[in-house]
Design a protein around this motif. Structure first.
Motif, PDB file in Angstrom:
ATOM      1  N   GLY A  81       2.713  13.491   9.509  1.00 17.35           N
ATOM      2  CA  GLY A  81       3.696  12.460   9.807  1.00 17.35           C
ATOM      3  C   GLY A  81       3.265  11.557  10.947  1.00 17.35           C
ATOM      4  O   GLY A  81       4.105  10.978  11.621  1.00 17.35           O
ATOM      5  N   VAL A  82       1.965  11.423  11.175  1.00 16.62           N
ATOM      6  CA  VAL A  82       1.452  10.591  12.258  1.00 16.62           C
ATOM      7  C   VAL A  82       0.653   9.450  11.659  1.00 16.62           C
ATOM      8  O   VAL A  82      -0.262   9.665  10.876  1.00 16.62           O
ATOM      9  CB  VAL A  82       0.563  11.420  13.210  1.00 16.62           C
ATOM     10  CG1 VAL A  82      -0.020  10.535  14.298  1.00 16.62           C
ATOM     11  CG2 VAL A  82       1.338  12.558  13.807  1.00 16.62           C
ATOM     12  N   ASP A  83       1.015   8.229  12.023  1.00 19.82           N
ATOM     13  CA  ASP A  83       0.286   7.031  11.594  1.00 19.82           C
ATOM     14  C   ASP A  83      -0.320   6.401  12.845  1.00 19.82           C
ATOM     15  O   ASP A  83       0.357   5.680  13.579  1.00 19.82           O
ATOM     16  CB  ASP A  83       1.229   6.064  10.877  1.00 19.82           C
ATOM     17  CG  ASP A  83       0.497   4.860  10.313  1.00 19.82           C
ATOM     18  OD1 ASP A  83      -0.745   4.849  10.371  1.00 19.82           O
ATOM     19  OD2 ASP A  83       1.182   3.952   9.807  1.00 19.82           O
ATOM     20  N   LEU A  84      -1.573   6.704  13.117  1.00 23.49           N
ATOM     21  CA  LEU A  84      -2.205   6.227  14.341  1.00 23.49           C
ATOM     22  C   LEU A  84      -2.410   4.722  14.340  1.00 23.49           C
ATOM     23  O   LEU A  84      -2.350   4.085  15.394  1.00 23.49           O
ATOM     24  CB  LEU A  84      -3.551   6.940  14.536  1.00 23.49           C
ATOM     25  CG  LEU A  84      -3.468   8.439  14.792  1.00 23.49           C
ATOM     26  CD1 LEU A  84      -4.859   9.029  14.890  1.00 23.49           C
ATOM     27  CD2 LEU A  84      -2.676   8.738  16.049  1.00 23.49           C
ATOM     28  N   ALA A  85      -2.635   4.155  13.187  1.00 28.17           N
ATOM     29  CA  ALA A  85      -2.889   2.721  13.124  1.00 28.17           C
ATOM     30  C   ALA A  85      -1.668   1.913  13.557  1.00 28.17           C
ATOM     31  O   ALA A  85      -1.786   0.898  14.246  1.00 28.17           O
ATOM     32  CB  ALA A  85      -3.309   2.327  11.711  1.00 28.17           C
ATOM     33  N   ASN A  86      -0.468   2.347  13.179  1.00 35.61           N
ATOM     34  CA  ASN A  86       0.761   1.624  13.514  1.00 35.61           C
ATOM     35  C   ASN A  86       1.515   2.254  14.679  1.00 35.61           C
ATOM     36  O   ASN A  86       2.538   1.726  15.110  1.00 35.61           O
ATOM     37  CB  ASN A  86       1.695   1.561  12.297  1.00 35.61           C
ATOM     38  CG  ASN A  86       1.083   0.758  11.170  1.00 35.61           C
ATOM     39  OD1 ASN A  86       0.364  -0.212  11.423  1.00 35.61           O
ATOM     40  ND2 ASN A  86       1.359   1.163   9.947  1.00 35.61           N
TER      41      ASN A  86
END
Length: 106
Positions: A81-86
């Motif tokens: 559940g981690v979106d590093l880009a956003n």
């Protein structure tokens, strides 16, 4: 006459050797004669089966390779559940939302 003594000597040697092996078996120094580790027929049968049905050999190799690899998780989604880009982190809620089929409580 010499041939007779050679034959008698071979027979006596065989008897003494047999008794020595029985003694060693009883002491546990060597494995028992009655224990069979399988015959050579099993290996021969496997080779004949590989000639007749080579797909069974490939199937066994695939099963062994899957056992060695173990189960792998699919990477189709974002498992953490981690979106590093956003810069977004999604945490699962402690109280799941009620299903639409459930009537509201009140």
């Amino acid at each position: 006459m010499t041939v007779v003594w050679v034959i008698v000597g071979i027979v006596v040697f065989a008897i003494v050797l047999d008794r020595a092996l029985v003694f060693a078996e009883r002491r546990g120094w060597i494995s028992s004669r009655s224990e069979s580790t399988g015959g050579g027929g099993a290996g021969l049968f496997g080779e004949l089966q590989a000639l007749v049905a080579p797909s069974s050999q490939h199937t066994q190799e695939e099963l062994r390779s899957r056992e060695m690899r173990g189960e792998q998780l699919e990477t189709s989604g974002d498992p953490l559940g981690v979106d590093l880009a956003n810069g977004i982190v999604r945490l699962p809620s402690a109280n799941p939302e009620p299903r639409q089929s459930d009537p509201p409580k009140g």
